[in-house]
Design an enzyme around this catalytic site. Structure first.
Site, mmCIF file in Angstrom:
data_model
loop_
_atom_site.group_PDB
_atom_site.id
_atom_site.type_symbol
_atom_site.label_atom_id
_atom_site.label_comp_id
_atom_site.label_asym_id
_atom_site.label_seq_id
_atom_site.Cartn_x
_atom_site.Cartn_y
_atom_site.Cartn_z
ATOM 1 N N ASP A 30 0.795 -1.240 0.000
ATOM 2 C CA ASP A 30 0.000 0.000 0.000
ATOM 3 C C ASP A 30 0.826 1.289 0.000
ATOM 4 O O ASP A 30 0.473 2.253 0.710
ATOM 5 C CB ASP A 30 -0.942 0.010 1.205
ATOM 6 C CG ASP A 30 -1.962 -1.113 1.179
ATOM 7 O OD1 ASP A 30 -1.912 -1.938 0.259
ATOM 8 O OD2 ASP A 30 -2.809 -1.166 2.096
ATOM 9 N N LYS A 150 -6.924 -4.952 -2.988
ATOM 10 C CA LYS A 150 -7.623 -5.392 -1.785
ATOM 11 C C LYS A 150 -8.559 -4.278 -1.311
ATOM 12 O O LYS A 150 -8.404 -3.116 -1.709
ATOM 13 C CB LYS A 150 -6.629 -5.761 -0.683
ATOM 14 C CG LYS A 150 -5.779 -4.618 -0.170
ATOM 15 C CD LYS A 150 -4.729 -5.119 0.801
ATOM 16 C CE LYS A 150 -3.954 -4.011 1.473
ATOM 17 N NZ LYS A 150 -4.763 -3.139 2.350
ATOM 18 N N CYS A 195 -1.936 -2.658 7.782
ATOM 19 C CA CYS A 195 -1.861 -3.532 6.602
ATOM 20 C C CYS A 195 -0.581 -4.369 6.553
ATOM 21 O O CYS A 195 -0.613 -5.531 6.148
ATOM 22 C CB CYS A 195 -2.040 -2.710 5.335
ATOM 23 S SG CYS A 195 -3.672 -1.911 5.275
#
Length: 284
Positions: A30, A150, A195
């Site tokens: 991310d 995701k 995450c």
């Protein structure tokens, strides 16, 4: 003898090409505009992970069998957004209820609740098909890198790059790692306490050897980051710094080079035995 020397020379060439005992994947979690200091959900010093990750790739890219980028990819009315919950502010928490099929239970309708999931409410962020969801422009990224999206299910969040937060659905990541016979993952990116943490936990649970490069991550908050590091240590996840990678990569790959040499040695022995056998038969 000349044939033997040719075989030996070929083995020397083959020995210079690494054969890895561990097949290694680099996971970049991310690193998107939305999580950088100018983004909708800024992680403090989130941009500082970029040169560290770039340096890791510069030094060790040829040792990675796979490089994966995960990408938060939310719909505009995602359930994790505080804007979707009346009277709630960013960083408040709520309990989301789901039935046994992973469907979100509407409080106004009858529903057989099977799962209660604590959800941190976030500012709207990483909305799909917007520039905020794009990867940081200055991170090293190649066409061969694999992208895992995701968080695209509107009614449940997904911190992990493997599963949503309820474990109801999975991404392509585990399948892709197994297809490439990956045994070790090195995890970097944002954010350490969410995450990165959940991805590392799931990787360990799925049987991978897991390293988290701490200086290639940043967290949302110190308290949750410290808790995440403690939890990962307890699970047998290796928490390392990028300057330790040289020794770690050497250990992970050196056995493969030894095996390469043994295979070559065995090839030479078989060659010699075959030549001796041919000469013996010729003398009969």
């Amino acid at each position: 003898m000349s044939d033997f020397l040719r075989i030996f020379a070929l083995c020397q060439i083959f020995a210079s090409v690494p054969v890895f005992a561990d097949k290694i994947a680099l996971l970049v979690i991310d690193v998107q505009n939305c999580f950088l200091p100018t983004g909708n959900l800024p992680v403090a010093d989130g941009d500082h992970v970029i040169p560290v990750i770039n340096d890791i790739r510069r030094k060790y890219d040829n040792l990675f069998s796979l490089v994966v980028f995960s990408q938060d990819w939310h719909c505009v009315d995602h359930v994790s957004f505080a804007s979707q919950h009346s009277g709630k502010a960013p960083y408040n928490t709520v309990i989301l209820q789901y039935n046994n099929e992973g469907m979100l239970c509407d409080p106004t309708s009858q529903c057989d609740v099977e799962y209660n999931i604590t959800q941190v409410l976030w500012p709207d962020h990483c909305i799909k098909n917007t520039t905020t969801a794009e990867f940081a422009s200055n991170i090293t990224k190649k066409n061969s890198d694999f992208i895992v999206k995701k968080g695209y299910h509107c009614k449940i969040d997904s911190y992990s790059a493997f599963f949503d937060n309820g474990g109801f659905s999975h991404t392509q990541l585990d399948r892709k790692l197994k297809e490439n016979k990956i045994s070790t993952v090195i995890v970097t990116g944002l954010a350490l306490d969410y995450c990165v943490f959940y991805t590392a936990k799931d990787a360990k649970k799925l049987g991978y050897n897991v390293y988290v490069v701490e200086d290639a991550t940043r967290g949302v908050a110190n308290s949750t980051s410290n808790g995440a590091v403690k939890d990962m240590n307890n699970r047998g996840i290796h928490i390392i710094q990028s300057d330790q990678l040289e020794d770690i990569m050497d250990k992970l790959t050196s056995l493969g080079n030894i095996l390469q040499g043994l295979n070559c040695f065995w090839y030479i022995v078989n060659f010699v035995i075959t030549v001796d056998l041919v000469h013996s038969l010729a003398s009969l």
